[in-house]
Enzyme design. Structure first.
Site, PDB file in Angstrom:
ATOM      1  CB  SER A 267     -11.031  53.429 -23.065  1.00 31.88           C
ATOM      2  OG  SER A 267     -10.402  52.800 -23.789  1.00 31.88           O
TER       3      SER A 267
ATOM      4  CG  HIS B 177     -20.094  61.006 -11.534  1.00 35.48           C
ATOM      5  ND1 HIS B 177     -20.881  61.203 -12.821  1.00 35.48           N
ATOM      6  CD2 HIS B 177     -19.441  60.002 -11.820  1.00 35.48           C
ATOM      7  CE1 HIS B 177     -20.827  60.307 -13.423  1.00 35.48           C
ATOM      8  NE2 HIS B 177     -20.054  59.307 -13.142  1.00 35.48           N
TER       9      HIS B 177
ATOM     10  CB  CYS C 156      -8.780  48.979 -24.349  1.00 35.31           C
ATOM     11  SG  CYS C 156     -10.541  48.782 -23.738  1.00 35.31           S
TER      12      CYS C 156
END
Length: 253
Positions: A103, A108, A131
């Protein structure tokens, strides 16, 4: 979270949590706007963001496989983690196979300012994709508290399916009616929040807007008592209008 389900094989579900966090500030002059952007850029550089993601990864019980980070010129930063959860799957009484669910976690930053109304905005985008049995919902309060969050938009989605021991497909493995269910009530008290959910598709969307605007908290290198009362009101109105438009996702004013 609830007790783990007994499954046939491993858990194939993918769970994605996406954040957009906005911090709004009033910076009167072009110099103040540049200084604010520089301040934010330093406060939330790639090193600090990396430490935040390490905590997120630890909270969800995952292992960091790889870290990529970058600071940008003139501003902004990005960090990406490749993470994994290792689960042991018995295929017979004496055979065990390790399955690795890969995963990722990313962040950002986008500092910018309005060219006309002296409002600077700092946006942070965070994505946590897992996951299997790992769910990122437990990180909500930590992530909200890690940033000065005036407006928050959150999306949570569960995709794919897994099977129980009888072969029945399970399209979600935990109970959820709203993202707000996983946020501390004392945090929710500070915000107006609305949900737009698609339960039949396991898609959950929540938007939150800060209730109280204490002007001093939104001034950069300025004292509220040095500003005339009428000007204070105008600044507060400009801040609130900017927040409402970001919260609404449209140009209202």
């Amino acid at each position: 979270m609830e007790n783990k389900l007994t499954l046939y094989g491993f858990n194939n579900l993918t769970k994605s949590l996406s954040f957009n966090i906005y911090d709004v500030c009033y910076a009167k002059t072009e110099r103040e706007q540049r200084d604010y952007i520089a301040y934010i850029d330093e406060q939330y550089n790639s090193d600090r963001l990396t430490n935040i993601l390490y905590t997120v990864t630890d909270m969800i019980g995952a292992t960091v496989l790889n870290v990529s980070k970058q600071d940008y010129d003139p501003q902004g930063a990005s960090v990406t983690f490749l993470i994994a959860e290792e689960s042991m799957i018995p295929f017979s009484s004496d055979t065990v196979v390790a399955h690795l669910d890969k995963s990722h976690v990313t962040v950002h930053t986008y500092p910018e300012y309005h060219p006309d109304n002296n409002i600077a905005t700092f946006r942070v985008d965070i994505d946590v994709a897992t996951c299997g049995e790992i769910t990122p919902l437990s990180t909500l309060d930590f992530l909200i508290g890690s940033f000065d969050s005036d407006i928050i938009t959150m999306d949570y989605r569960v995709r794919g399916f897994t099977r129980d021991l009888l072969g029945k497909k399970l399209f979600i493995d935990h109970h959820i009616t709203s993202i707000q269910d996983y946020i501390d009530p004392t945090t929710l008290e500070k915000y107006d929040a609305i949900d737009v959910n698609m339960y039949q598709s396991n898609i959950f969307h929540t938007k939150m807007l800060i209730k109280e605007v204490d002007l001093q908290n939104y001034l950069f290198n300025a004292d509220v008592y040095e500003i005339a009362p009428k000007t204070r009101l105008n600044i507060t109105n400009s801040l609130r209008q900017e927040m409402i438009e970001i919260f609404s996702g449209m140009n209202v004013y």
